[in-house]
Design a protein around this motif. Structure first.
Motif, mmCIF file in Angstrom:
data_model
loop_
_atom_site.group_PDB
_atom_site.id
_atom_site.type_symbol
_atom_site.label_atom_id
_atom_site.label_comp_id
_atom_site.label_asym_id
_atom_site.label_seq_id
_atom_site.Cartn_x
_atom_site.Cartn_y
_atom_site.Cartn_z
ATOM 1 N N PHE A 205 33.965 33.954 38.241
ATOM 2 C CA PHE A 205 33.702 35.032 37.059
ATOM 3 C C PHE A 205 32.355 35.494 37.753
ATOM 4 O O PHE A 205 31.488 34.713 38.076
ATOM 5 C CB PHE A 205 33.894 34.673 35.817
ATOM 6 C CG PHE A 205 32.826 33.580 35.319
ATOM 7 C CD1 PHE A 205 31.779 34.133 34.711
ATOM 8 C CD2 PHE A 205 32.934 32.480 35.490
ATOM 9 C CE1 PHE A 205 30.472 33.308 34.133
ATOM 10 C CE2 PHE A 205 31.920 31.470 35.252
ATOM 11 C CZ PHE A 205 30.783 31.859 34.438
ATOM 12 N N TYR A 206 32.208 36.753 37.271
ATOM 13 C CA TYR A 206 30.662 37.245 37.535
ATOM 14 C C TYR A 206 29.777 37.064 36.498
ATOM 15 O O TYR A 206 30.263 37.497 35.197
ATOM 16 C CB TYR A 206 30.832 38.870 37.887
ATOM 17 C CG TYR A 206 29.364 39.534 38.192
ATOM 18 C CD1 TYR A 206 28.640 39.146 39.347
ATOM 19 C CD2 TYR A 206 28.836 40.335 37.225
ATOM 20 C CE1 TYR A 206 27.659 39.537 39.410
ATOM 21 C CE2 TYR A 206 27.599 40.685 37.441
ATOM 22 C CZ TYR A 206 26.739 40.488 38.699
ATOM 23 O OH TYR A 206 25.649 40.981 38.856
ATOM 24 N N ASN A 207 28.757 36.175 36.660
ATOM 25 C CA ASN A 207 27.846 36.107 35.699
ATOM 26 C C ASN A 207 26.603 37.001 35.883
ATOM 27 O O ASN A 207 25.682 36.920 36.857
ATOM 28 C CB ASN A 207 27.484 34.451 35.939
ATOM 29 C CG ASN A 207 26.376 34.245 34.682
ATOM 30 O OD1 ASN A 207 25.643 34.922 33.944
ATOM 31 N ND2 ASN A 207 26.391 32.890 34.521
ATOM 32 N N GLU A 208 26.374 37.913 34.751
ATOM 33 C CA GLU A 208 25.412 38.957 34.971
ATOM 34 C C GLU A 208 24.096 38.262 34.654
ATOM 35 O O GLU A 208 23.278 39.018 35.235
ATOM 36 C CB GLU A 208 25.712 40.026 33.735
ATOM 37 C CG GLU A 208 25.024 41.227 34.071
ATOM 38 C CD GLU A 208 25.559 42.362 33.171
ATOM 39 O OE1 GLU A 208 24.880 43.597 33.580
ATOM 40 O OE2 GLU A 208 26.431 42.291 32.567
ATOM 41 N N LYS A 209 24.152 37.335 34.276
ATOM 42 C CA LYS A 209 22.634 36.818 33.880
ATOM 43 C C LYS A 209 22.040 36.146 35.367
ATOM 44 O O LYS A 209 20.732 36.298 35.375
ATOM 45 C CB LYS A 209 22.697 35.294 32.890
ATOM 46 C CG LYS A 209 23.200 35.615 31.566
ATOM 47 C CD LYS A 209 23.171 34.515 30.633
ATOM 48 C CE LYS A 209 23.657 34.832 29.223
ATOM 49 N NZ LYS A 209 23.897 33.812 28.329
ATOM 50 N N ASN A 210 22.885 35.658 36.142
ATOM 51 C CA ASN A 210 22.011 35.352 37.546
ATOM 52 C C ASN A 210 22.604 36.143 38.639
ATOM 53 O O ASN A 210 22.292 36.195 39.563
ATOM 54 C CB ASN A 210 22.384 33.657 37.926
ATOM 55 C CG ASN A 210 23.776 33.455 37.867
ATOM 56 O OD1 ASN A 210 24.811 34.382 38.108
ATOM 57 N ND2 ASN A 210 24.240 32.363 37.651
ATOM 58 N N GLY A 211 23.566 37.260 38.266
ATOM 59 C CA GLY A 211 23.723 38.202 39.307
ATOM 60 C C GLY A 211 24.849 37.578 40.442
ATOM 61 O O GLY A 211 24.697 37.969 41.513
ATOM 62 N N ASP A 212 25.570 36.598 40.027
ATOM 63 C CA ASP A 212 26.531 35.981 41.190
ATOM 64 C C ASP A 212 27.755 35.529 40.572
ATOM 65 O O ASP A 212 27.995 35.496 39.319
ATOM 66 C CB ASP A 212 25.662 34.387 41.568
ATOM 67 C CG ASP A 212 26.252 34.276 42.832
ATOM 68 O OD1 ASP A 212 27.093 34.867 43.616
ATOM 69 O OD2 ASP A 212 25.870 33.299 43.430
ATOM 70 N N PHE A 213 28.726 34.940 41.376
ATOM 71 C CA PHE A 213 30.077 34.840 40.989
ATOM 72 C C PHE A 213 30.004 33.249 40.698
ATOM 73 O O PHE A 213 29.522 32.487 41.655
ATOM 74 C CB PHE A 213 31.061 35.058 41.782
ATOM 75 C CG PHE A 213 31.389 36.625 41.698
ATOM 76 C CD1 PHE A 213 32.613 37.006 41.144
ATOM 77 C CD2 PHE A 213 30.591 37.565 42.352
ATOM 78 C CE1 PHE A 213 33.107 38.273 40.913
ATOM 79 C CE2 PHE A 213 31.047 38.893 42.236
ATOM 80 C CZ PHE A 213 32.157 39.321 41.468
ATOM 81 N N GLU A 214 30.342 32.711 39.774
ATOM 82 C CA GLU A 214 30.538 31.267 39.630
ATOM 83 C C GLU A 214 32.150 30.923 39.202
ATOM 84 O O GLU A 214 32.939 31.529 38.648
ATOM 85 C CB GLU A 214 29.666 30.904 38.371
ATOM 86 C CG GLU A 214 28.325 31.102 38.366
ATOM 87 C CD GLU A 214 27.507 30.767 37.142
ATOM 88 O OE1 GLU A 214 27.987 30.389 36.186
ATOM 89 O OE2 GLU A 214 26.433 31.094 37.048
ATOM 90 N N GLN A 215 32.445 29.639 39.779
ATOM 91 C CA GLN A 215 33.510 29.135 39.588
ATOM 92 C C GLN A 215 34.182 28.873 38.206
ATOM 93 O O GLN A 215 33.133 28.261 37.435
ATOM 94 C CB GLN A 215 34.008 28.004 40.552
ATOM 95 C CG GLN A 215 35.352 27.563 40.638
ATOM 96 C CD GLN A 215 35.466 26.485 41.581
ATOM 97 O OE1 GLN A 215 34.646 26.003 42.370
ATOM 98 N NE2 GLN A 215 36.687 25.657 41.779
ATOM 99 N N VAL A 216 35.140 29.190 37.825
ATOM 100 C CA VAL A 216 35.878 28.962 36.703
ATOM 101 C C VAL A 216 36.349 27.434 36.702
ATOM 102 O O VAL A 216 37.232 27.211 37.398
ATOM 103 C CB VAL A 216 37.048 29.746 36.160
ATOM 104 C CG1 VAL A 216 37.620 29.475 35.015
ATOM 105 C CG2 VAL A 216 36.497 31.208 35.907
#
Length: 217
Positions: A205-216
């Motif tokens: 999912f895209y985490n807008e806080k760090n500007g990157d995609f993180e695994q669910v």
């Protein structure tokens, strides 16, 4: 003349199997849906790719998702002028008529549309530059994303990054629709960006806080 042929036998058999089992077992629910209409909680914008099985991935029930599929899961920018607006019409209907609470843009690995965009923007697919190329003109939507990844060292890195850019460009374009922007700002709608690794079965999912995609997880 429509040139419409009869349904293939294997599809008829599958339909008959569904009608005799899942439909019969849930007949009351289907009757409810038919009489009360649809009230999906979320809209999913995903790729046409046959390997992206949205309902299976989230274990959704019939009537839960309003699903729109197109090449490379793209949303064009808001533009009232023109002749045909299939994706824009689907977004408008989901937000203004169905009142969905979520719009999910789902990208995936090995996307043929994204690869075509990369080849076109790299000058390696002149056929896609032709005005008569439906795929090429559709993939023009992703050109801004290519500009953001073309500095990466290898083609493989660029394409992998461009798959995620397809999600981000679509999220950005969604906010150009006045009714989407209004709903988001009034906390009646939330936007979500996802990317699926088909081979590994992983979801990011895209985490807008760090500007990157993180695994669910």
């Amino acid at each position: 003349m429509t040139n419409a042929a009869p349904l293939p036998a294997y599809l008829i058999q599958r339909f008959q199997g569904w009608k005799a089992t899942k439909f019969v077992e849930n007949k009351v629910w289907y009757k409810h849906l038919a009489e009360e209409g649809q009230h999906p909680r979320a809209m999913v914008i995903s790729c046409c790719d046959s390997r992206v099985h949205v309902t299976a991935m989230f274990g959704s029930d019939t009537g839960e998702f309003f699903i729109h599929r197109n090449v490379a899961n793209l949303v064009p920018p808001y533009s009232p002028t023109g002749d045909y607006h299939g994706t824009s019409a689907a977004v408008e209907y989901a937000v203004t008529s169905l009142g969905v609470a979520h719009i999910i843009v789902l990208g995936h690995s090995g996307c043929g549309g994204v690869n075509g965009c990369h080849q076109m923007c790299s000058g390696k697919a002149p056929q896609l530059e032709e005005s008569t190329s439906f795929v090429g003109r559709w993939m023009d939507i992703l050109r801004p994303g290519f500009e953001r990844v073309k500095h990466l060292e290898t083609e493989e890195q660029q394409i992998a990054a461009l798959e995620r850019e397809g999600v981000l460009v679509s999220l950005e374009n969604l906010m150009s629709f006045p009714f989407v922007k209004h709903a988001v700002e009034n906390d009646t709608l939330s936007l979500h960006g996802l990317w699926n690794d088909i081979g590994e079965g992983d979801l990011y999912f895209y985490n807008e806080k760090n500007g990157d995609f993180e695994q669910v997880t």
